[in-house]
Write a protein that holds these residues in place. Structure first.
Motif, mmCIF file in Angstrom:
data_model
loop_
_atom_site.group_PDB
_atom_site.id
_atom_site.type_symbol
_atom_site.label_atom_id
_atom_site.label_comp_id
_atom_site.label_asym_id
_atom_site.label_seq_id
_atom_site.Cartn_x
_atom_site.Cartn_y
_atom_site.Cartn_z
ATOM 1 N N ALA A 197 -42.874 3.900 29.612
ATOM 2 C CA ALA A 197 -41.446 4.249 29.554
ATOM 3 C C ALA A 197 -40.705 3.335 28.584
ATOM 4 N N LEU A 198 -40.976 2.037 28.634
ATOM 5 C CA LEU A 198 -40.302 1.092 27.746
ATOM 6 C C LEU A 198 -40.729 1.276 26.293
ATOM 7 N N SER A 199 -41.980 1.664 26.080
ATOM 8 C CA SER A 199 -42.450 1.817 24.701
ATOM 9 C C SER A 199 -42.052 3.158 24.097
ATOM 10 N N THR A 200 -41.660 4.111 24.917
ATOM 11 C CA THR A 200 -41.218 5.397 24.374
ATOM 12 C C THR A 200 -39.708 5.443 24.141
ATOM 13 N N CYS A 201 -38.998 4.404 24.562
ATOM 14 C CA CYS A 201 -37.563 4.310 24.312
ATOM 15 C C CYS A 201 -37.367 3.397 23.110
ATOM 16 N N SER A 202 -36.782 3.920 22.048
ATOM 17 C CA SER A 202 -36.639 3.149 20.815
ATOM 18 C C SER A 202 -35.271 2.471 20.732
ATOM 19 N N LEU A 203 -35.197 1.508 19.835
ATOM 20 C CA LEU A 203 -33.924 0.858 19.540
ATOM 21 C C LEU A 203 -32.915 1.893 19.048
ATOM 22 N N GLN A 236 -33.039 -17.522 4.944
ATOM 23 C CA GLN A 236 -32.511 -18.883 4.870
ATOM 24 C C GLN A 236 -31.317 -18.938 3.917
ATOM 25 N N GLY A 237 -30.584 -20.027 3.991
ATOM 26 C CA GLY A 237 -29.487 -20.247 3.051
ATOM 27 C C GLY A 237 -28.123 -20.051 3.669
ATOM 28 N N THR A 238 -27.095 -20.238 2.842
ATOM 29 C CA THR A 238 -25.726 -20.149 3.333
ATOM 30 C C THR A 238 -25.364 -18.736 3.789
ATOM 31 N N ARG A 239 -25.965 -17.745 3.194
ATOM 32 C CA ARG A 239 -25.723 -16.362 3.608
ATOM 33 C C ARG A 239 -26.890 -15.844 4.435
ATOM 34 N N GLY A 240 -27.635 -16.769 5.000
ATOM 35 C CA GLY A 240 -28.828 -16.434 5.773
ATOM 36 C C GLY A 240 -28.500 -15.829 7.123
ATOM 37 N N GLY A 241 -29.543 -15.524 7.835
ATOM 38 C CA GLY A 241 -29.393 -14.919 9.142
ATOM 39 C C GLY A 241 -30.588 -14.032 9.422
ATOM 40 N N TYR A 242 -30.356 -12.962 10.143
ATOM 41 C CA TYR A 242 -31.427 -12.070 10.561
ATOM 42 C C TYR A 242 -31.116 -10.626 10.206
ATOM 43 N N THR A 243 -32.169 -9.891 9.892
ATOM 44 C CA THR A 243 -32.078 -8.446 9.694
ATOM 45 C C THR A 243 -33.262 -7.807 10.418
ATOM 46 N N LEU A 244 -33.118 -6.540 10.733
ATOM 47 C CA LEU A 244 -34.236 -5.807 11.326
ATOM 48 C C LEU A 244 -35.352 -5.708 10.295
ATOM 49 N N SER A 245 -36.583 -5.844 10.729
ATOM 50 C CA SER A 245 -37.699 -5.748 9.785
ATOM 51 C C SER A 245 -38.330 -4.365 9.775
ATOM 52 N N LYS A 246 -37.857 -3.482 10.667
ATOM 53 C CA LYS A 246 -38.374 -2.107 10.743
ATOM 54 C C LYS A 246 -37.205 -1.172 11.022
ATOM 55 N N PRO A 247 -37.406 0.113 10.783
ATOM 56 C CA PRO A 247 -36.364 1.071 11.175
ATOM 57 C C PRO A 247 -36.184 1.073 12.692
ATOM 58 N N THR A 248 -34.997 1.389 13.158
ATOM 59 C CA THR A 248 -34.713 1.370 14.595
ATOM 60 C C THR A 248 -35.626 2.303 15.383
ATOM 61 N N ALA A 249 -36.029 3.406 14.794
ATOM 62 C CA ALA A 249 -36.907 4.342 15.497
ATOM 63 C C ALA A 249 -38.318 3.775 15.676
ATOM 64 N N ALA A 250 -38.682 2.758 14.908
ATOM 65 C CA ALA A 250 -40.024 2.162 14.979
ATOM 66 C C ALA A 250 -40.078 0.931 15.871
#
Length: 157
Positions: free
Chosen positions: A127-133, A65-79
């Protein structure tokens, strides 16, 4: 034919955007707003906000939240799997009207393709669950799989 929804497309685009931004930002991990992502890919801001909210509710993103708020990943891309991202926005994958075991279909007890189609659905989920971000974030060029020869024979019936 099987096809991802627009929301799933947008979710994958947003997650890839956040993954690339996270990698380039090193340790600082700055937040990215829904507006920034929406403008980058010409997606309506309201729709992108809803997509990001669903991803946050599913635990894939952290909302700040806040003026510099937004979104970040909550896990590593491989997870984070592509399946996780798609199901966060679209719910469980279904390939038939009876993809759940609630027996709403009139043919549920007599259907001769239900179980094979459920197995196909399970293969798609694997197949979808074995392909990571991480995998879709790399910019490796697409290489088509080798063609599988198919021979058709006509029945003498």
């Amino acid at each position: 034919m099987l096809r991802l929804s627009k929301k799933a497309d947008y979710a994958l685009m947003a997650m890839k955007h956040l993954a690339i931004k996270t990698e380039s930002a090193a340790a600082s991990r700055p937040s990215t707003s829904a507006r920034e992502i929406a403008e980058q890919y010409d997606i309506p801001i309201e729709l992108m906000a809803k997509v990001l909210q669903r991803l946050a509710r599913s635990g894939l993103l952290t909302s700040h939240q806040g003026t510099r708020g937004g979104y970040t990943l909550s896990k590593p891309t491989a997870a984070i799997s592509v399946g996780d991202i798609i199901q966060a926005n679209d719910g469980p994958l279904t390939v038939t009207a009876c993809s759940t075991e609630d027996e709403q279909c009139e043919q549920f007890t007599k259907c001769n393709v239900r179980d094979p189609l459920w197995r196909i659905k399970d293969r798609i989920l694997v197949a979808l669950s074995t392909c990571s971000l991480a995998e879709i974030t790399t910019e490796a060029p697409y290489e088509a799989p080798a063609a599988i020869p198919v021979s058709l024979t006509r029945s003498s019936r």
